[in-house]
Scaffold this active site. Structure first.
Site, PDB file in Angstrom:
ATOM      1  N   ALA A  86       6.660  -6.117  -0.628  1.00 20.73           N
ATOM      2  CA  ALA A  86       7.395  -6.116   0.635  1.00 20.73           C
ATOM      3  C   ALA A  86       6.471  -5.629   1.740  1.00 20.73           C
ATOM      4  CB  ALA A  86       8.617  -5.214   0.537  1.00 20.73           C
ATOM      5  N   CYS A  87       6.452  -6.336   2.838  1.00 16.13           N
ATOM      6  CA  CYS A  87       5.688  -5.889   4.001  1.00 16.13           C
ATOM      7  C   CYS A  87       6.628  -5.957   5.205  1.00 16.13           C
ATOM      8  CB  CYS A  87       4.430  -6.728   4.198  1.00 16.13           C
ATOM      9  SG  CYS A  87       4.717  -8.495   4.360  1.00 16.13           S
ATOM     10  N   LYS A  88       6.096  -5.927   6.387  1.00 17.25           N
ATOM     11  CA  LYS A  88       6.964  -5.881   7.568  1.00 17.25           C
ATOM     12  C   LYS A  88       7.783  -7.171   7.717  1.00 17.25           C
ATOM     13  CE  LYS A  88       6.940  -4.672  12.431  1.00 17.25           C
ATOM     14  NZ  LYS A  88       6.127  -4.164  13.538  1.00 17.25           N
ATOM     15  N   GLY A 125       6.711 -10.285   5.848  1.00 17.04           N
ATOM     16  CA  GLY A 125       6.341 -11.242   4.813  1.00 17.04           C
ATOM     17  C   GLY A 125       4.960 -11.843   4.991  1.00 17.04           C
ATOM     18  N   MET A 131      10.619  -6.328   5.233  1.00 11.74           N
ATOM     19  CA  MET A 131      11.548  -5.270   5.604  1.00 11.74           C
ATOM     20  C   MET A 131      12.388  -5.648   6.818  1.00 11.74           C
ATOM     21  SD  MET A 131      11.555  -2.909   3.396  1.00 11.74           S
ATOM     22  CE  MET A 131      12.512  -1.698   4.287  1.00 11.74           C
TER      23      MET A 131
END
Length: 140
Positions: free
Chosen positions: A97-99, A101, A126
């Site tokens: 998971a990142c900010k 994608g 996220m």
């Protein structure tokens, strides 16, 4: 300029068609290399049913502001050096998971090259998690 583009496309349909096909195949291949994409609901089910590990690729400041419960924070830039934190999860599904994608696909490729077999990505990162009003843990 747009007229010239239309003229080029109409004069070279095979060339343009081949380019479009190659572009689509390239994008599809790059997405597949980083792992399958999961919705936030699918992530919840995967964690609950299979004990998936969630890796938050954002920087520590963003992670502290709110993250998925139980997520490990290994910033994208430090992932190669932080693989030792993930060794115990090698046989389980690992969800990145990142900010938004944007980094999870490249991180998925890194994990796959290092022997992780079940790597997946949180679709929308996220940002999507929060948009669906799912809970986050804040670290003070």
């Amino acid at each position: 300029m747009f007229d010239q583009l239309i003229e080029f496309v109409s004069n070279h349909p095979i060339l343009v068609g081949g380019f479009v096909i190659l572009l689509v195949l390239f994008v599809r291949n790059e997405i597949a290399r980083g792992g399958a994409s999961l919705s936030p609901q699918q992530l919840v089910n995967l964690v609950n049913q299979e004990g998936a590990a969630v890796v938050d690729l954002r920087d520590p400041k963003e992670y502290s502001a709110g993250h998925i419960s139980g997520a490990l924070n290994i910033p994208h830039a430090k992932l190669a050096g932080g693989l030792n934190q993930l060794v115990k999860h090698k046989e389980k599904p690992v969800v990145l998971a990142c900010k938004m994608g944007q980094h999870s696909s490249a991180a998925g490729v890194t994990l796959r090259k290092n022997g992780f077999t079940d790597v997946r990505r949180l679709n929308g990162g996220m940002t999507e998690w929060r948009a669906q009003n799912l809970p986050v843990v804040k670290k003070s």
